[in-house]
Design a protein around this motif. Structure first.
Motif, PDB file in Angstrom:
ATOM      1  N   MET A   1     -39.160  64.171  86.436  1.00  0.00           N
ATOM      2  CA  MET A   1     -38.084  64.822  85.678  1.00  0.00           C
ATOM      3  C   MET A   1     -38.514  65.153  84.246  1.00  0.00           C
ATOM      4  N   GLY A   2     -39.660  64.589  83.824  1.00  0.00           N
ATOM      5  CA  GLY A   2     -40.147  64.871  82.484  1.00  0.00           C
ATOM      6  C   GLY A   2     -40.192  63.676  81.560  1.00  0.00           C
ATOM      7  N   PHE A   3     -39.726  62.506  82.027  1.00  0.00           N
ATOM      8  CA  PHE A   3     -39.798  61.304  81.191  1.00  0.00           C
ATOM      9  C   PHE A   3     -41.254  60.844  81.057  1.00  0.00           C
ATOM     10  N   LYS A   4     -41.585  60.324  79.874  1.00  0.00           N
ATOM     11  CA  LYS A   4     -42.957  59.910  79.601  1.00  0.00           C
ATOM     12  C   LYS A   4     -42.981  58.549  78.926  1.00  0.00           C
ATOM     13  N   ARG A   5     -44.149  57.914  78.973  1.00  0.00           N
ATOM     14  CA  ARG A   5     -44.337  56.657  78.255  1.00  0.00           C
ATOM     15  C   ARG A   5     -44.057  56.865  76.770  1.00  0.00           C
ATOM     16  N   GLY A   6     -43.489  55.840  76.157  1.00  0.00           N
ATOM     17  CA  GLY A   6     -43.144  55.936  74.752  1.00  0.00           C
ATOM     18  C   GLY A   6     -41.704  56.320  74.507  1.00  0.00           C
ATOM     19  N   TYR A   7     -40.942  56.624  75.587  1.00  0.00           N
ATOM     20  CA  TYR A   7     -39.568  57.105  75.417  1.00  0.00           C
ATOM     21  C   TYR A   7     -38.657  56.005  74.878  1.00  0.00           C
ATOM     22  N   CYS A   8     -38.819  54.789  75.377  1.00  0.00           N
ATOM     23  CA  CYS A   8     -38.032  53.634  74.895  1.00  0.00           C
ATOM     24  C   CYS A   8     -39.025  52.520  74.555  1.00  0.00           C
ATOM     25  N   PRO A   9     -39.520  52.486  73.330  1.00  0.00           N
ATOM     26  CA  PRO A   9     -40.600  51.551  72.969  1.00  0.00           C
ATOM     27  C   PRO A   9     -40.259  50.080  73.196  1.00  0.00           C
ATOM     28  N   GLU A  10     -39.042  49.664  72.885  1.00  0.00           N
ATOM     29  CA  GLU A  10     -38.682  48.255  73.083  1.00  0.00           C
ATOM     30  C   GLU A  10     -38.704  47.892  74.563  1.00  0.00           C
ATOM     31  N   ALA A  11     -38.210  48.794  75.397  1.00  0.00           N
ATOM     32  CA  ALA A  11     -38.202  48.543  76.838  1.00  0.00           C
ATOM     33  C   ALA A  11     -39.630  48.420  77.369  1.00  0.00           C
ATOM     34  N   GLU A  12     -40.531  49.233  76.870  1.00  0.00           N
ATOM     35  CA  GLU A  12     -41.908  49.201  77.351  1.00  0.00           C
ATOM     36  C   GLU A  12     -42.642  47.962  76.847  1.00  0.00           C
ATOM     37  N   GLN A  13     -42.329  47.532  75.621  1.00  0.00           N
ATOM     38  CA  GLN A  13     -42.917  46.294  75.112  1.00  0.00           C
ATOM     39  C   GLN A  13     -42.449  45.109  75.947  1.00  0.00           C
ATOM     40  N   TYR A  14     -41.161  45.088  76.238  1.00  0.00           N
ATOM     41  CA  TYR A  14     -40.603  44.049  77.104  1.00  0.00           C
ATOM     42  C   TYR A  14     -41.316  44.048  78.459  1.00  0.00           C
ATOM     43  N   PHE A  15     -41.449  45.210  79.054  1.00  0.00           N
ATOM     44  CA  PHE A  15     -42.049  45.368  80.381  1.00  0.00           C
ATOM     45  C   PHE A  15     -43.474  44.806  80.420  1.00  0.00           C
ATOM     46  N   SER A  16     -44.201  44.907  79.320  1.00  0.00           N
ATOM     47  CA  SER A  16     -45.595  44.460  79.283  1.00  0.00           C
ATOM     48  C   SER A  16     -45.732  42.953  79.119  1.00  0.00           C
ATOM     49  N   GLN A  17     -44.603  42.236  78.895  1.00  0.00           N
ATOM     50  CA  GLN A  17     -44.675  40.807  78.606  1.00  0.00           C
ATOM     51  C   GLN A  17     -43.788  39.939  79.504  1.00  0.00           C
ATOM     52  N   ALA A  18     -42.868  40.530  80.238  1.00  0.00           N
ATOM     53  CA  ALA A  18     -41.814  39.760  80.915  1.00  0.00           C
ATOM     54  C   ALA A  18     -42.253  39.201  82.268  1.00  0.00           C
ATOM     55  N   LEU A  19     -41.715  38.029  82.593  1.00  0.00           N
ATOM     56  CA  LEU A  19     -41.792  37.442  83.933  1.00  0.00           C
ATOM     57  C   LEU A  19     -40.487  36.698  84.188  1.00  0.00           C
ATOM     58  N   SER A  20     -39.970  36.802  85.401  1.00  0.00           N
ATOM     59  CA  SER A  20     -38.777  36.046  85.798  1.00  0.00           C
ATOM     60  C   SER A  20     -39.209  34.791  86.538  1.00  0.00           C
TER      61      SER A  20
END
Length: 388
Positions: free
Chosen positions: A345-364
């Motif tokens: 659809m056109g979304f790219k990395r960097g669109y929501c920086p906090e969400a991407e930072q979270y994604f790179s560090q999170a584990l449940s």
């Protein structure tokens, strides 16, 4: 090797007996148990209406339709959620956009929402609906979101798939104080289960009536509501809208109704386990979940964030090594807009920086009402072993 999943349903003999009783009854579906389940959840949350359906995805879909979401409209939601939170708008022909998350709660950032509303108002691209996701069971900043809705004219759906039993400002999530509709999920990994299933709660009786119609083919069967045919004939049901077969069965409702009797116990156990994790993990190179003082989380998930700058291993290696030890950690979630379907659809990395930072560090980490102290200590010991 012992296997500890990140989540597991808690089904006891009472639940099994409730389901067997329905299986031996006259009604496997479209019987009395669905309404009883609806009334139980409605009463617990102090809402005016409840509509049970076959999944939270279905609940989100027909809620959007009931609000009039259609082609040309825009729906905003959080990128840190399951894809159903945004897919529901696409089903209606609308477009979707995302608001970055708060770095502490991992919910929609009220500040980011306001900034996006200000800029979107200048472009005449305001959302018709904002879907606020109560990630991991922690309520969003609903009072601020509601205040913004009054100023900018959008409707609010609380996607509380993780949050039955949670509280916000001393009110049950689902009471509808700051939204038009609340959605619950009863998937097996959720706090209570009906096998599969979902529910819509609302204080708007017109929205309730519309959702009831849409969940069952758009068919009306209440005699006083039926329209006359040109031939002046009235039958016992008529299709008056284009709806869906999204009904919940009585089998599912029986299980859900039985589980509701233990909801408070489930929540208490999850909060106890979460508090114990907080203590056991205090000196680990991780960030444990932070709870906003305005809310009481239902703790569907216990998400840690790895201090990757202080570790010699990456997130993926830690994930793999824990699972090799039988600790079936998970990742909730990939930012929705990074899924291939949304990238197209056109979304790219960097669109929501906090969400991407979270994604790179999170584990449940594993968290469910049946998790015992010994198994929790095994989870912590395994994490310590892997991090060292």
């Amino acid at each position: 090797m012992k296997i500890i999943p990140y989540a597991r349903q808690d089904v006891n003999d009472q639940d099994v007996s409730a389901v067997i009783e329905v299986l031996r009854s006259d009604y496997l579906t479209q019987g009395p148990l669905v309404e009883r389940f609806e009334n139980s959840v409605k009463s617990f949350c102090h809402a005016k209406a409840a509509i049970a359906v076959n999944s939270a995805t279905s609940a989100l879909h027909i809620s959007c339709l009931a609000m009039g979401v259609k082609s040309g409209d825009i729906v905003w939601t959080s990128p840190i959620s399951f894809v159903a939170s945004s897919n529901c708008a696409l089903y209606c022909g609308a477009s979707v956009d995302f608001i970055d998350i708060d770095p502490l709660t991992y919910n929609i950032s009220a500040m980011a929402l306001e900034e996006k509303l200000i800029s979107s108002a200048l472009q005449n691209k305001l959302p018709k609906v904002v879907i606020a996701v109560h990630f991991s069971g922690q309520p969003c900043d609903m009072e601020t979101i509601f205040s913004l809705s009054q100023k900018y004219g959008f409707k609010i759906i609380e996607d509380a798939s993780h949050a039955i039993g949670a509280q916000y400002k001393n009110l049950a999530v689902g009471s509808g104080q700051y939204s038009d509709i609340t959605i619950f999920s009863f998937h097996p990994v959720k706090i209570i289960t009906s096998g599969e299933g979902g529910m819509i709660l609302t204080n708007n009786l017109e929205l309730s009536k519309k959702c009831q119609l849409l969940r069952s083919h758009g068919i009306e069967s209440i005699s006083g509501e039926l329209n006359l045919h040109p031939s002046k004939e009235i039958w016992n049901y008529q299709q008056i809208d284009l709806g869906f077969n999204y009904r919940m069965t009585d089998i599912q409702a029986a299980l859900g109704l039985s589980q509701m009797t233990r909801l408070s116990d489930f929540i208490a156990k999850r909060r106890t386990l979460a508090a114990r994790y907080d203590i056991l993990l205090a000196n680990f190179p991780i960030t444990t979940p932070w709870q906003h003082p305005d809310g009481l989380s239902a703790y569907h998930l216990y998400v840690i964030r790895l201090h990757t700058d202080k570790l010699k291993k990456g997130q993926h290696q830690i994930y793999d090594e824990l699972r090799d030890l039988g600790i079936l950690v998970n990742l909730h979630y990939i930012p929705i807009y990074l899924h291939p379907y949304y990238v197209k659809m056109g979304f790219k990395r960097g669109y929501c920086p906090e969400a991407e930072q979270y994604f790179s560090q999170a584990l449940s980490l594993p968290l469910f009402s049946g998790l015992n102290a010994e198994d929790q200590e095994l989870v912590v010991a395994s994490l310590k072993q892997v991090l060292q």
